[in-house]
Design a protein around this motif. Structure first.
Motif, PDB file in Angstrom:
ATOM      1  N   THR A  23      19.947  10.020  39.309  1.00  0.00           N
ATOM      2  CA  THR A  23      18.874   9.015  39.159  1.00  0.00           C
ATOM      3  C   THR A  23      17.827   9.495  37.948  1.00  0.00           C
ATOM      4  O   THR A  23      17.710  10.703  37.909  1.00  0.00           O
ATOM      5  N   ALA A  24      17.325   8.636  37.316  1.00  0.00           N
ATOM      6  CA  ALA A  24      16.548   8.932  36.217  1.00  0.00           C
ATOM      7  C   ALA A  24      15.384   8.003  35.999  1.00  0.00           C
ATOM      8  O   ALA A  24      15.490   6.976  36.428  1.00  0.00           O
ATOM      9  N   GLY A  25      14.671   8.445  35.055  1.00  0.00           N
ATOM     10  CA  GLY A  25      13.261   7.634  34.763  1.00  0.00           C
ATOM     11  C   GLY A  25      13.264   6.467  33.888  1.00  0.00           C
ATOM     12  O   GLY A  25      12.654   5.662  33.800  1.00  0.00           O
ATOM     13  N   THR A 102       9.315  12.075  28.042  1.00  0.00           N
ATOM     14  CA  THR A 102       8.443  11.073  28.265  1.00  0.00           C
ATOM     15  C   THR A 102       9.038  10.128  29.627  1.00  0.00           C
ATOM     16  O   THR A 102       8.401   9.192  29.820  1.00  0.00           O
ATOM     17  N   THR A 103       9.800  10.674  30.457  1.00  0.00           N
ATOM     18  CA  THR A 103      10.436  10.191  31.423  1.00  0.00           C
ATOM     19  C   THR A 103      10.430  10.809  32.757  1.00  0.00           C
ATOM     20  O   THR A 103      10.244  12.170  32.526  1.00  0.00           O
ATOM     21  N   ALA A 104      10.692  10.464  33.770  1.00  0.00           N
ATOM     22  CA  ALA A 104      10.711  11.233  34.939  1.00  0.00           C
ATOM     23  C   ALA A 104      12.029  12.016  35.117  1.00  0.00           C
ATOM     24  O   ALA A 104      12.837  11.528  34.646  1.00  0.00           O
ATOM     25  N   ALA A 105      12.138  13.378  35.480  1.00  0.00           N
ATOM     26  CA  ALA A 105      12.828  14.243  35.551  1.00  0.00           C
ATOM     27  C   ALA A 105      14.275  13.650  36.106  1.00  0.00           C
ATOM     28  O   ALA A 105      13.961  13.381  37.431  1.00  0.00           O
ATOM     29  N   PHE A 107      17.483  13.492  38.253  1.00  0.00           N
ATOM     30  CA  PHE A 107      17.852  14.303  39.678  1.00  0.00           C
ATOM     31  C   PHE A 107      19.417  13.963  39.728  1.00  0.00           C
ATOM     32  O   PHE A 107      20.101  12.772  39.547  1.00  0.00           O
ATOM     33  N   THR A 122      16.981  19.084  40.319  1.00  0.00           N
ATOM     34  CA  THR A 122      16.004  18.283  39.657  1.00  0.00           C
ATOM     35  C   THR A 122      15.966  18.965  38.192  1.00  0.00           C
ATOM     36  O   THR A 122      15.707  20.164  38.009  1.00  0.00           O
ATOM     37  N   THR A 124      14.234  19.688  35.266  1.00  0.00           N
ATOM     38  CA  THR A 124      12.968  19.690  35.044  1.00  0.00           C
ATOM     39  C   THR A 124      12.927  20.506  33.512  1.00  0.00           C
ATOM     40  O   THR A 124      13.668  21.184  33.215  1.00  0.00           O
ATOM     41  N   GLU A 127      11.621  18.327  27.283  1.00  0.00           N
ATOM     42  CA  GLU A 127      10.765  17.752  26.319  1.00  0.00           C
ATOM     43  C   GLU A 127      11.221  16.912  25.196  1.00  0.00           C
ATOM     44  O   GLU A 127      11.408  15.660  25.622  1.00  0.00           O
TER      45      GLU A 127
END
Length: 240
Positions: A23-25, A102-105, A107, A122, A124, A127
């Protein structure tokens, strides 16, 4: 109990048939590479990507999405391949984010086929990177393990493939990105075309039904002749 991995940590894989759920942002595209005992990808036939989504033992998604699944059968992976790298990249040229920062980390969870979670990670610390090696599945003394990698590449898939020793990495990566961008554009366009065609059909029917001086039978015949069948645009199929 699920092992929550941190970058560089590994964990045994008790099953050979697995799913890797991501899953990604933002929508991401999925690739997987097979590497030899030095981690080198010997050719494009060792890469699963949206345009050619299957390798022996590996299947990736054909579409870019914020939720993806990789299907893995480690027993079917060729003996020459010692590593399976799970890759994620942001699509280019579609108006989405250009870097993971610029997006959620993202997973990633490794599960058995019955959904039992084995390990998760996850990713993290990303950048400027637009492509990342999320996980590595590797052979060790006849058994398979998973390692949390999280190695990002600001140069995208081209830099990532080049780092894995693929000849013509830049051209190959550009071809994948172009095909994914075409597919995403046509998938968005198709519903719009269908809606426009439907409105045209309704307009044609209304205009025909109100023509003066026609009997009921004549109106019905004219409506039948005046109706157009709107076909929505067919989403572009990625090259095989």
């Amino acid at each position: 109990m699920t092992a929550e991995l941190v970058r560089g940590q590994n964990h045994p894989l008790p099953h050979s048939r697995l799913e890797i759920r991501v899953t990604a942002g933002a929508p991401v595209l999925a690739c997987a590479t097979l590497g030899d005992d030095r981690g080198t990808v010997l050719g494009v036939e060792w890469i699963a990507h949206p345009g050619s989504p299957t390798l022996p033992g590996i299947e990736v998604s054909r579409q870019a999405a914020a939720g993806l699944r990789f299907h893995v059968d480690l027993e079917a992976v060729p003996d020459r391949a010692h590593l399976v790298h799970v890759l994620l990249a942001l699509p280019e040229g579609v108006g989405g984010p250009s870097r993971f920062g610029t997006t959620a980390a993202p997973f990633a969870a490794v599960t058995a086929t019955d959904g039992t979670e084995i390990a998760s990670f996850t990713i993290t610390g990303l950048e400027a990177e637009s492509a990342v090696v999320a996980l590595e599945l590797y052979r060790r003394q006849g058994a398979w393990k998973v390692r949390a990698v999280g190695q990002g590449y600001a140069g995208g898939l081209a830099e990532l493939f080049g780092d894995q020793g693929l000849p013509g990495a830049r051209e190959f990566a550009a071809g994948i990105q172009e095909a994914v961008a075409r597919h995403m554009a046509s998938a968005i366009q198709a519903p719009r075309n269908s809606a426009a065609d439907g409105a045209r059909v309704r307009s044609d029917r209304s205009a025909t039904a109100t023509q003066p001086g026609q009997t009921a039978g004549g109106a019905g015949g004219a409506a039948g002749a005046g109706t157009t069948s709107g076909a929505g645009a067919t989403p572009h199929q990625l090259p095989g």
